[in-house]
Design a protein around this motif. Structure first.
Motif, PDB file in Angstrom:
ATOM      1  N   ASP A 281       0.844  -1.193   0.000  1.00 39.30           N
ATOM      2  CA  ASP A 281       0.000   0.000   0.000  1.00 39.30           C
ATOM      3  C   ASP A 281       0.883   1.248   0.000  1.00 39.30           C
ATOM      4  OD1 ASP A 281      -2.386  -1.505   0.147  1.00 39.30           O
ATOM      5  OD2 ASP A 281      -2.081  -1.761   2.314  1.00 39.30           O
ATOM      6  N   ASN A 282       0.587   2.142  -0.923  1.00 41.84           N
ATOM      7  CA  ASN A 282       1.340   3.396  -1.007  1.00 41.84           C
ATOM      8  C   ASN A 282       0.725   4.414  -0.052  1.00 41.84           C
ATOM      9  OD1 ASN A 282       3.003   5.481  -1.789  1.00 41.84           O
ATOM     10  ND2 ASN A 282       1.910   5.895  -3.702  1.00 41.84           N
ATOM     11  N   THR A 283       0.996   4.216   1.253  1.00 38.40           N
ATOM     12  CA  THR A 283       0.427   5.075   2.293  1.00 38.40           C
ATOM     13  C   THR A 283       1.513   5.567   3.232  1.00 38.40           C
ATOM     14  OG1 THR A 283      -0.002   3.182   3.747  1.00 38.40           O
ATOM     15  CG2 THR A 283      -1.757   3.815   2.216  1.00 38.40           C
ATOM     16  N   VAL A 284       1.211   6.650   3.926  1.00 41.87           N
ATOM     17  CA  VAL A 284       2.139   7.183   4.928  1.00 41.87           C
ATOM     18  C   VAL A 284       2.343   6.171   6.042  1.00 41.87           C
ATOM     19  CG1 VAL A 284       2.489   9.017   6.625  1.00 41.87           C
ATOM     20  CG2 VAL A 284       1.513   9.568   4.385  1.00 41.87           C
ATOM     21  N   GLU A 285       1.265   5.476   6.426  1.00 43.85           N
ATOM     22  CA  GLU A 285       1.351   4.474   7.495  1.00 43.85           C
ATOM     23  C   GLU A 285       2.300   3.347   7.126  1.00 43.85           C
ATOM     24  OE1 GLU A 285      -2.212   6.859   7.756  1.00 43.85           O
ATOM     25  OE2 GLU A 285      -1.421   5.592   6.126  1.00 43.85           O
TER      26      GLU A 285
END
Length: 427
Positions: A281-285
């Protein structure tokens, strides 16, 4: 005397590079006070400049000339056609005057005193200074109608400048490290120093909209920032760059460590071995959270035995926004065997039934989680029976399957098509 504006007077420079292999240059330089009808020489522009794209801000221009390749031998001769030249005789060492009559092919001159014609004369030819001077660099020459500012900004399109994105992902179990690089190439014939860099991804018509949105402020953590510009993806590099002529340079685009990934074994009716996908997943998390331009991922996996990294494939992605899932196809799983078939087909009432059967054998040392992704033709269908949980995604059915070690897992499901629906066309 013409007013010369060399590159050393540059106040600012910006470079917007498009994925089609050309760039928009904005070169701002200080300019002294000029009068109406003065000639200005803007020295040091691209050899591959598109003259029809030139915009001059800060001065009203009545005439614009693009001078290039002036030190080429043929080009020099062409500039002096019909003019008198001085040639030093190699034997007498005396000077004689000649008029240049032909430059292309055999050089033809006429003796000023005797009117005799000479073909390919021998001797040292001396060319007097021509009005406006000679240029050793590509130069924009314009006549000023009115000066409006103490600075002039020249914008133009040029070929010879390109960029691409490349990624290296290193997998360690269910975690990975990622680094992304921009590869910049400059073969435009001019260097760009301390230039603000902007990248635009997307296919566009050069005859269309050539305006550029003003650059936005960069994020404090110096990650490249993307925004929407005329339906294209744009990226602003966090700091100015130097890009010399005939230079290829790599710039760090992004990096992350210990991000989470999933290994997915995907099965369909055409494959005898599952396709291996790496998903994250391309997420900050997940330690990421920035747009990924179109580019090629090179994938490596760390061996659990000696810690060495082995290459496991490469895969090209399309532009991926923040929050989206990235799927990288690594190859095929040779130690997982799949047999699939249509085990039956029949009609009942207004419905048509198709039975599918998958047999999956896992010879790996660990159990695997696989997904059957079966495309179903038509629109009016549903699952009548299934041995496993399923999900419908547009024209496909997805069935997650847990396959133990050295075990054979059988998946059966029946698709029901509604053939009773009628479609009315017209009245």
């Amino acid at each position: 005397m013409p007013i010369r504006i060399p590159k050393s007077t540059t106040a600012s420079c910006s470079l917007t590079v498009y994925s089609d292999g050309f760039a928009l240059v904005k070169d701002t330089r200080s300019i002294p006070q000029v009068q109406k009808d003065d000639w200005v020489h803007f020295i040091g522009v691209s050899k591959r400049l598109d003259q029809d794209s030139v915009i001059v801000e800060g001065a009203d221009v009545s005439e614009l000339i693009y001078e290039y390749d002036l030190m080429d031998e043929l080009r020099i001769y062409e500039r002096y056609l019909g003019r008198q030249l001085i040639m030093k005789d190699p034997f007498s060492k005396g000077d004689r005057k000649y008029t240049l009559l032909r430059a292309n092919g055999p050089v033809v001159m006429q003796d000023v005193e005797t009117n005799e014609l000479i073909i390919n004369p021998r001797g040292e030819i001396r060319f007097p200074e021509i009005e406006g001077g000679n240029h050793i660099e590509p130069t924009l020459v314009w006549q000023v109608k009115e000066q409006r500012s103490e600075e002039v900004c020249v914008s133009y399109l040029t070929g010879g400048v390109s960029w691409k994105a490349d990624y290296v992902i290193s997998l360690h179990g269910d975690q990975f490290d990622l680094s992304g690089w921009l590869t910049m190439k400059n073969y435009s014939g001019v260097s760009f120093n301390d230039a603000k860099l902007r990248l635009i991804s997307g296919k566009l018509s050069k005859a269309g909209n050539e305006t550029e949105e003003k650059s936005k402020e960069l994020s404090k953590n110096e990650k490249p920032k993307a925004d929407a510009f005329s339906d294209f993806h744009t990226y602003s590099y966090p700091r100015p760059i130097d890009l010399e002529d005939r230079q290829q340079k790599q710039l760090r685009l992004l990096s992350s460590t210990k991000s989470q990934a999933r290994m997915v074994y995907e099965i369909n009716e055409q494959t005898s071995n599952p396709d291996i996908f790496i998903e994250f997943d391309n997420t900050v998390e997940n330690g990421l959270g920035f747009p990924l331009p179109t580019g090629v991922f090179k994938m490596y996996r760390t061996s659990s035995q000696d810690g060495s990294a082995e290459f496991i494939g490469e895969y090209r992605i399309k532009h991926t926004e923040v929050g989206e899932k990235v799927r990288l196809k690594s190859g095929e799983a040779c130690d997982i065997k799949v047999n699939s078939k249509k085990s039956g087909k029949y009609k009942e009432g207004g419905y048509e039934y198709t039975e599918y059967e998958y047999t999956i054998c896992n010879t790996k040392e660990v159990p695997v989680e696989a997904v059957i992704r079966q495309q179903i033709p038509g629109h009016l269908w549903t699952v009548d029976e299934s041995t496993h949980e399923w999900n419908k995604k547009r024209d496909k059915i997805l069935l997650p399957v847990h396959v133990p070690v050295n075990k054979e897992e059988t998946v059966k499901f029946t698709i029901r098509h509604d053939r009773s629906a009628r479609r009315t066309i017209g009245f």
